[in-house]
Design an enzyme around this catalytic site. Structure first.
Site, short mmCIF file in Angstrom:
data_model
loop_
_atom_site.label_atom_id
_atom_site.label_comp_id
_atom_site.label_asym_id
_atom_site.label_seq_id
_atom_site.Cartn_x
_atom_site.Cartn_y
_atom_site.Cartn_z
N GLU A 181 -8.86 0.20 -2.72
CA GLU A 181 -9.42 0.29 -1.78
C GLU A 181 -10.35 1.63 -1.65
O GLU A 181 -9.95 2.62 -1.98
CB GLU A 181 -8.64 0.40 -0.28
N THR A 233 -8.08 3.35 8.48
CA THR A 233 -9.46 2.66 8.62
C THR A 233 -9.31 2.09 9.90
O THR A 233 -8.32 1.18 10.08
CB THR A 233 -9.28 1.68 7.33
N ARG A 247 -9.49 8.11 -0.97
CA ARG A 247 -10.28 8.44 0.03
C ARG A 247 -11.47 9.44 -0.54
O ARG A 247 -11.02 10.36 -1.12
CB ARG A 247 -9.70 8.90 1.28
N ARG A 306 -7.07 12.81 1.12
CA ARG A 306 -5.97 13.30 1.97
C ARG A 306 -4.46 12.85 1.41
O ARG A 306 -3.41 13.21 1.92
CB ARG A 306 -6.19 12.87 3.53
N HIS A 319 -5.70 3.54 -1.57
CA HIS A 319 -6.99 3.91 -0.77
C HIS A 319 -7.44 5.36 -1.45
O HIS A 319 -6.86 6.17 -1.04
CB HIS A 319 -6.84 3.97 0.59
N HIS A 376 -3.82 -4.70 7.99
CA HIS A 376 -3.81 -3.64 8.81
C HIS A 376 -2.78 -3.90 10.09
O HIS A 376 -2.83 -4.92 10.61
CB HIS A 376 -4.99 -3.14 9.39
N ASN A 395 0.87 -1.14 0.04
CA ASN A 395 -0.05 -0.19 -0.04
C ASN A 395 0.81 1.29 0.05
O ASN A 395 1.91 1.41 1.12
CB ASN A 395 -1.05 -0.06 1.24
N HIS A 407 1.01 6.22 2.01
CA HIS A 407 1.78 7.11 2.73
C HIS A 407 2.81 7.90 1.99
O HIS A 407 3.30 8.99 2.56
CB HIS A 407 2.41 6.23 3.77
N GLU A 452 -11.22 -9.25 3.38
CA GLU A 452 -9.93 -8.92 3.86
C GLU A 452 -10.23 -8.77 5.35
O GLU A 452 -10.99 -7.83 5.99
CB GLU A 452 -9.29 -7.71 3.41
N1 PXP Z 1 -6.06 -3.10 4.26
C1 PXP Z 1 -6.81 -2.29 4.35
C2 PXP Z 1 -8.23 -2.61 3.88
C3 PXP Z 1 -6.45 -0.80 4.82
O1 PXP Z 1 -7.50 0.17 4.81
C4 PXP Z 1 -5.27 -0.30 5.06
C5 PXP Z 1 -4.71 0.75 5.46
O2 PXP Z 1 -4.99 1.81 4.37
C6 PXP Z 1 -4.42 -1.65 5.12
C7 PXP Z 1 -4.62 -2.88 4.71
C8 PXP Z 1 -2.98 -1.42 5.30
O3 PXP Z 1 -2.76 -1.02 6.88
P1 PXP Z 1 -1.30 -0.41 7.32
O4 PXP Z 1 -1.06 0.91 6.65
O5 PXP Z 1 -1.56 -0.39 8.76
O6 PXP Z 1 -0.46 -1.59 6.99
#
Ligand code: PXP
Length: 246
Positions: free
Chosen positions: A73, A104, A49, A53, A47, A198, A11, A14, A158
């Site tokens: 996402e 999330t 949003r 953001r 994601h 997550h 992901n 960031h 998920e």
């Molecule tokens: N899976 C989903 C559905 C999420 O919303 C997120 C956060 O955007 C993640 C995985 C990744 O989580 P983390 O950034 O804590 O690794």
């Protein structure tokens, strides 16, 4: 029997946060996709949003144009469904969204949805499937939510691993691990594919990967945090090795 390799979703939200916060054209998300894919990522996750953001609409288009496998996402809204059908990601994970949240927080409450929201969920799942987009639902490890997933027609979930990842107390952590295992077993027995994500990092990942039903993990925060010190390439490679050598 040897288990299949777990797919690694990276992901990159960031990385987009750094770019968006300063309104610069860098760091390049296209470069991030290429490095992540060359270093062992099986898919790129972003994601989009509602508050934009981090990832912007143009970022999503750019990322789609270079990524081999894209997992979008998004919240369950008309606007997002339209963007999803236009962008045609390979996978789409529907997540809950609250404006003030840091990230999330918690999974979708499918069992608690109003009838009209639930009908819209079914419509969205149907429309995605017709467009060769695999829908998945981000849920807590809760049997009721899996039963509602079955009713919705989705074939993939998920599991939210955030509560497990955040648990500092050993008993709490074990309890959360056992909830994840039971949910994964129940889903798989009902022919639902299982992903997880997550709060996962190099320290807590291996136990999650021992849940044999999990086919994919999505990791963002820790991989981008690690990359500050070791670079994105090495950070992704280390997660790849952690998955392959477990
Ligand atoms: N899976 C989903 C559905 C999420 O919303 C997120 C956060 O955007 C993640 C995985 C990744 O989580 P983390 O950034 O804590 O690794």
């Amino acid at each position: 029997m040897a288990r299949n390799k777990i797919r690694l979703g990276i992901n990159i939200d960031h990385i987009a946060t750094i770019k968006t916060n300063r309104k610069t054209s860098y760091p390049s998300l296209i470069e991030a996709v290429k490095i992540a894919e060359d270093s062992g990522a099986d898919l790129i996750t972003v994601h989009l949003r509602e508050d934009r953001r981090h990832i912007q609409d143009q970022d999503l288009k750019d990322i789609r144009s270079v990524s081999q496998n894209l997992n979008l996402e998004m919240a369950l809204t008309e606007e997002m469904l339209g963007i999803c059908l236009q962008t045609k990601p390979n996978f789409c994970c529907i997540v809950p969204e609250r404006r003030e949240e840091l990230t999330t927080e918690g999974g979708l409450d499918i069992s608690g949805m109003t009838k009209s929201k639930f009908n819209f969920l079914k419509e969205a799942i149907n429309a995605m499937s017709k467009n060769n987009i695999v829908p998945s639902l981000f849920i807590d490890p809760d049997i009721r939510q899996i039963d509602s997933t079955l009713e919705s027609g989705a074939k993939c979930i998920e599991l939210h691993t955030g509560t497990y990842s955040d648990a500092t107390d050993l008993d709490h952590r074990e309890m959360e691990m056992s909830r994840l295992k039971s949910a994964a077993e129940y889903a798989s027995d009902n022919k639902i594919r299982v992903h997880a994500g997550h709060g996962l990092n190099l320290s807590n990942l291996s136990k999650v990967c021992r849940i044999t039903q999990i086919e994919e993990v999505n990791i963002g925060h820790s991989v981008v945090a690690d990359s500050i010190f070791k670079g994105l390439k090495r950070a992704v490679q280390d997660f790849r090795s952690a998955l392959d050598n477990d």
